[in-house]
Scaffold this motif. Structure first.
Motif, PDB file in Angstrom:
ATOM      1  N   ASN A  58       0.815  -1.216   0.000  1.00 57.90           N
ATOM      2  CA  ASN A  58       0.000   0.000   0.000  1.00 57.90           C
ATOM      3  C   ASN A  58       0.847   1.264   0.000  1.00 57.90           C
ATOM      4  O   ASN A  58       0.457   2.278  -0.583  1.00 57.90           O
ATOM      5  CB  ASN A  58      -0.942   0.013   1.201  1.00 57.90           C
ATOM      6  N   ILE A  59       2.001   1.238   0.632  1.00 56.55           N
ATOM      7  CA  ILE A  59       2.876   2.411   0.648  1.00 56.55           C
ATOM      8  C   ILE A  59       3.513   2.626  -0.718  1.00 56.55           C
ATOM      9  O   ILE A  59       3.652   3.758  -1.185  1.00 56.55           O
ATOM     10  CB  ILE A  59       3.958   2.254   1.738  1.00 56.55           C
ATOM     11  N   VAL A  60       3.898   1.563  -1.396  1.00 60.19           N
ATOM     12  CA  VAL A  60       4.631   1.665  -2.653  1.00 60.19           C
ATOM     13  C   VAL A  60       3.710   1.766  -3.868  1.00 60.19           C
ATOM     14  O   VAL A  60       4.158   2.117  -4.951  1.00 60.19           O
ATOM     15  CB  VAL A  60       5.596   0.460  -2.783  1.00 60.19           C
ATOM     16  N   SER A  61       2.433   1.513  -3.704  1.00 56.01           N
ATOM     17  CA  SER A  61       1.518   1.534  -4.854  1.00 56.01           C
ATOM     18  C   SER A  61       1.460   2.931  -5.472  1.00 56.01           C
ATOM     19  O   SER A  61       1.627   3.936  -4.781  1.00 56.01           O
ATOM     20  CB  SER A  61       0.124   1.086  -4.431  1.00 56.01           C
ATOM     21  N   PRO A  62       1.232   3.030  -6.770  1.00 54.09           N
ATOM     22  CA  PRO A  62       1.205   4.333  -7.446  1.00 54.09           C
ATOM     23  C   PRO A  62       0.082   5.255  -6.948  1.00 54.09           C
ATOM     24  O   PRO A  62       0.208   6.467  -7.026  1.00 54.09           O
ATOM     25  CB  PRO A  62       0.984   3.975  -8.913  1.00 54.09           C
ATOM     26  N   ASP A  63      -0.998   4.699  -6.429  1.00 55.48           N
ATOM     27  CA  ASP A  63      -2.091   5.539  -5.943  1.00 55.48           C
ATOM     28  C   ASP A  63      -1.702   6.334  -4.698  1.00 55.48           C
ATOM     29  O   ASP A  63      -2.301   7.360  -4.409  1.00 55.48           O
ATOM     30  CB  ASP A  63      -3.319   4.674  -5.622  1.00 55.48           C
ATOM     31  N   SER A  64      -0.716   5.846  -3.957  1.00 55.18           N
ATOM     32  CA  SER A  64      -0.329   6.556  -2.741  1.00 55.18           C
ATOM     33  C   SER A  64       0.490   7.806  -3.051  1.00 55.18           C
ATOM     34  O   SER A  64       0.601   8.697  -2.218  1.00 55.18           O
ATOM     35  CB  SER A  64       0.463   5.640  -1.814  1.00 55.18           C
ATOM     36  N   PHE A  65       1.056   7.893  -4.274  1.00 55.35           N
ATOM     37  CA  PHE A  65       1.827   9.071  -4.676  1.00 55.35           C
ATOM     38  C   PHE A  65       0.932  10.013  -5.463  1.00 55.35           C
ATOM     39  O   PHE A  65       0.955  10.068  -6.680  1.00 55.35           O
ATOM     40  CB  PHE A  65       3.031   8.665  -5.527  1.00 55.35           C
ATOM     41  N   SER A  66       0.128  10.767  -4.758  1.00 52.60           N
ATOM     42  CA  SER A  66      -0.742  11.743  -5.420  1.00 52.60           C
ATOM     43  C   SER A  66      -0.379  13.135  -4.921  1.00 52.60           C
ATOM     44  O   SER A  66       0.296  13.305  -3.905  1.00 52.60           O
ATOM     45  CB  SER A  66      -2.217  11.427  -5.130  1.00 52.60           C
ATOM     46  N   MET A  67      -0.867  14.135  -5.653  1.00 49.60           N
ATOM     47  CA  MET A  67      -0.581  15.515  -5.301  1.00 49.60           C
ATOM     48  C   MET A  67      -1.334  15.874  -4.017  1.00 49.60           C
ATOM     49  O   MET A  67      -2.530  15.630  -3.917  1.00 49.60           O
ATOM     50  CB  MET A  67      -1.042  16.427  -6.451  1.00 49.60           C
ATOM     51  N   PRO A  68      -0.655  16.441  -3.025  1.00 41.51           N
ATOM     52  CA  PRO A  68      -1.355  16.829  -1.803  1.00 41.51           C
ATOM     53  C   PRO A  68      -2.315  17.989  -2.056  1.00 41.51           C
ATOM     54  O   PRO A  68      -2.157  18.777  -2.982  1.00 41.51           O
ATOM     55  CB  PRO A  68      -0.243  17.234  -0.855  1.00 41.51           C
ATOM     56  N   CYS A  69      -3.328  18.076  -1.213  1.00 45.13           N
ATOM     57  CA  CYS A  69      -4.361  19.088  -1.422  1.00 45.13           C
ATOM     58  C   CYS A  69      -3.832  20.498  -1.195  1.00 45.13           C
ATOM     59  O   CYS A  69      -4.342  21.452  -1.783  1.00 45.13           O
ATOM     60  CB  CYS A  69      -5.561  18.827  -0.514  1.00 45.13           C
ATOM     61  N   TYR A  70      -2.820  20.703  -0.409  1.00 43.32           N
ATOM     62  CA  TYR A  70      -2.322  22.051  -0.139  1.00 43.32           C
ATOM     63  C   TYR A  70      -1.474  22.594  -1.274  1.00 43.32           C
ATOM     64  O   TYR A  70      -1.167  23.773  -1.319  1.00 43.32           O
ATOM     65  CB  TYR A  70      -1.540  22.099   1.183  1.00 43.32           C
ATOM     66  N   VAL A  71      -1.095  21.762  -2.253  1.00 46.46           N
ATOM     67  CA  VAL A  71      -0.320  22.241  -3.392  1.00 46.46           C
ATOM     68  C   VAL A  71      -1.254  22.876  -4.415  1.00 46.46           C
ATOM     69  O   VAL A  71      -0.952  23.919  -4.991  1.00 46.46           O
ATOM     70  CB  VAL A  71       0.484  21.088  -4.013  1.00 46.46           C
ATOM     71  N   ASN A  72      -2.419  22.294  -4.645  1.00 46.53           N
ATOM     72  CA  ASN A  72      -3.380  22.819  -5.605  1.00 46.53           C
ATOM     73  C   ASN A  72      -4.566  23.380  -4.816  1.00 46.53           C
ATOM     74  O   ASN A  72      -5.383  22.657  -4.300  1.00 46.53           O
ATOM     75  CB  ASN A  72      -3.818  21.681  -6.543  1.00 46.53           C
ATOM     76  N   ILE A  73      -4.657  24.705  -4.762  1.00 44.69           N
ATOM     77  CA  ILE A  73      -5.667  25.364  -3.961  1.00 44.69           C
ATOM     78  C   ILE A  73      -7.077  25.098  -4.478  1.00 44.69           C
ATOM     79  O   ILE A  73      -8.016  24.944  -3.706  1.00 44.69           O
ATOM     80  CB  ILE A  73      -5.409  26.893  -3.912  1.00 44.69           C
ATOM     81  N   SER A  74      -7.259  24.979  -5.792  1.00 41.34           N
ATOM     82  CA  SER A  74      -8.597  24.787  -6.338  1.00 41.34           C
ATOM     83  C   SER A  74      -9.151  23.406  -5.964  1.00 41.34           C
ATOM     84  O   SER A  74     -10.352  23.263  -5.790  1.00 41.34           O
ATOM     85  CB  SER A  74      -8.589  24.978  -7.857  1.00 41.34           C
ATOM     86  N   SER A  75      -8.295  22.384  -5.845  1.00 45.51           N
ATOM     87  CA  SER A  75      -8.810  21.062  -5.466  1.00 45.51           C
ATOM     88  C   SER A  75      -9.037  20.947  -3.964  1.00 45.51           C
ATOM     89  O   SER A  75      -9.743  20.076  -3.521  1.00 45.51           O
ATOM     90  CB  SER A  75      -7.836  19.968  -5.934  1.00 45.51           C
ATOM     91  N   ALA A  76      -8.458  21.833  -3.191  1.00 46.88           N
ATOM     92  CA  ALA A  76      -8.652  21.783  -1.743  1.00 46.88           C
ATOM     93  C   ALA A  76     -10.058  22.247  -1.360  1.00 46.88           C
ATOM     94  O   ALA A  76     -10.584  21.827  -0.342  1.00 46.88           O
ATOM     95  CB  ALA A  76      -7.609  22.653  -1.040  1.00 46.88           C
ATOM     96  N   ALA A  77     -10.674  23.083  -2.176  1.00 50.11           N
ATOM     97  CA  ALA A  77     -11.996  23.604  -1.861  1.00 50.11           C
ATOM     98  C   ALA A  77     -13.082  22.564  -2.131  1.00 50.11           C
ATOM     99  O   ALA A  77     -14.162  22.644  -1.555  1.00 50.11           O
ATOM    100  CB  ALA A  77     -12.279  24.863  -2.672  1.00 50.11           C
TER     101      ALA A  77
END
Length: 78
Positions: A58-77
């Motif tokens: 689960n740690i090494v799977s590609p789904d775990s490496f996603s962009m954090p919400c604080y990097v993209n402000i529009s997706s955080a809302a």
């Protein structure tokens, strides 16, 4: 627990004395209890290995490496 013979310490005899004292202190465990204990330990080891492998996958799977919400402000809302 080393024994002296003519002023010399013999490690083999001290080991034998230790083994003899250990045998005197231990009691016989019935076979069914010993088998049950080994089965419980094996199940625990297998479960521990399975949990560790699942966590690593689960740690090494590609789904775990996603962009954090604080990097993209529009997706955080959303």
């Amino acid at each position: 627990m080393k024994q002296e013979i003519n002023g010399k310490v013999t490690p083999n005899q001290s080991l034998e004395a230790l083994q003899a004292s250990w045998d005197e202190q231990t009691e016989h465990i019935p076979l069914w209890k010993r088998v049950l204990n080994y089965e419980i330990m094996c199940i625990g080891v297998i479960a521990g290995v399975a949990a560790s492998m699942s966590a690593i996958i689960n740690i090494v799977s590609p789904d775990s490496f996603s962009m954090p919400c604080y990097v993209n402000i529009s997706s955080a809302a959303t």
